[in-house]
Design a protein around this motif. Sequence first.
Motif, short mmCIF file in Angstrom:
data_model
loop_
_atom_site.label_atom_id
_atom_site.label_comp_id
_atom_site.label_asym_id
_atom_site.label_seq_id
_atom_site.Cartn_x
_atom_site.Cartn_y
_atom_site.Cartn_z
N ILE A 1 0.71 -1.21 -0.07
CA ILE A 1 -0.08 0.03 -0.05
C ILE A 1 0.79 1.31 0.15
CG2 ILE A 1 -1.73 1.33 1.35
CD1 ILE A 1 -2.93 -1.31 2.14
N GLY A 2 1.77 1.16 0.89
CA GLY A 2 2.64 2.51 0.84
C GLY A 2 3.44 2.96 -0.47
N ALA A 3 3.92 1.73 -1.19
CA ALA A 3 4.47 2.04 -2.41
C ALA A 3 3.55 2.23 -3.42
CB ALA A 3 5.01 0.62 -2.97
N ALA A 4 2.40 1.76 -3.25
CA ALA A 4 1.22 2.28 -4.30
C ALA A 4 0.85 3.79 -4.22
CB ALA A 4 0.05 1.42 -4.26
N LEU A 5 1.00 3.96 -2.83
CA LEU A 5 0.87 5.46 -2.70
C LEU A 5 1.66 6.35 -3.15
CD1 LEU A 5 -0.76 5.63 1.09
CD2 LEU A 5 -1.84 6.23 -0.98
N LEU A 6 3.18 6.02 -3.01
CA LEU A 6 4.41 6.69 -3.62
C LEU A 6 4.25 6.71 -5.07
CD1 LEU A 6 7.40 5.83 -1.49
CD2 LEU A 6 6.33 8.05 -1.80
N ASP A 7 3.77 5.75 -5.68
CA ASP A 7 3.51 5.65 -6.92
C ASP A 7 2.47 6.53 -7.73
OD1 ASP A 7 5.45 3.69 -7.61
OD2 ASP A 7 4.27 1.96 -7.74
N HIS A 8 1.31 6.53 -6.96
CA HIS A 8 0.38 7.53 -7.37
C HIS A 8 0.76 8.95 -7.02
CE1 HIS A 8 -4.05 8.01 -7.78
NE2 HIS A 8 -3.91 9.01 -6.98
N ALA A 9 1.50 9.17 -5.89
CA ALA A 9 1.91 10.67 -5.79
C ALA A 9 3.04 11.00 -6.99
CB ALA A 9 2.73 10.66 -4.53
N ARG A 10 3.66 10.11 -7.42
CA ARG A 10 4.65 10.38 -8.72
C ARG A 10 3.87 10.90 -9.82
NH1 ARG A 10 7.79 6.03 -6.43
NH2 ARG A 10 9.64 6.63 -5.92
N THR A 11 2.89 10.08 -9.96
CA THR A 11 1.98 10.16 -11.16
C THR A 11 1.32 11.57 -11.11
OG1 THR A 11 1.71 7.75 -11.51
CG2 THR A 11 0.10 9.13 -12.61
N GLU A 12 0.76 11.75 -9.92
CA GLU A 12 0.34 13.17 -9.68
C GLU A 12 1.23 14.26 -9.80
OE1 GLU A 12 -3.17 15.78 -8.79
OE2 GLU A 12 -3.05 13.68 -9.65
#
Length: 140
Positions: free
Chosen positions: A84-95
């Motif tokens: 989940i933490g990695a998914a949130l960081l990936d989402h942040a990078r995309t945003e």
Amino acid sequence: MTPAIETSTDATVIGPILRLLRSGLEPALFERRLAEAIANGYRAFVTQDRSACLGFHITHDVYWGKTFYIDDLVVHEQRRSSGIGAALLDHARTEARALGCDHLRLCSGLRRADAHRFYERNGLARTSLQFATSVQESTP
């Protein structure tokens, strides 16, 4: 499986999970500071199951340029090491890319070695130390 992630500025959504990370703040102070942060551009990515959130704001400065600044990243203890933490960081990078940011940055407490390893595993590099001091007089 990537968790469903939504963006929120609702303190009743963000607050309960963020409180796990910021438990050292007195409840009224926590609520006031969260409300002030939201009023000044803070928002969070929150997993649909409310087990994790990543709070952030956008800042501009001379050296870093337009920056996606991560203020808070917390995953409920029972859900850690689930991706989940990695998914949130990936989402942040995309945003951050979508917003035209030059960098994604965060600060982490010096004693949080597990968090530091997590950030480094996920592509963030140690670039500086943060220095801070209170500018308010102590009350007796």
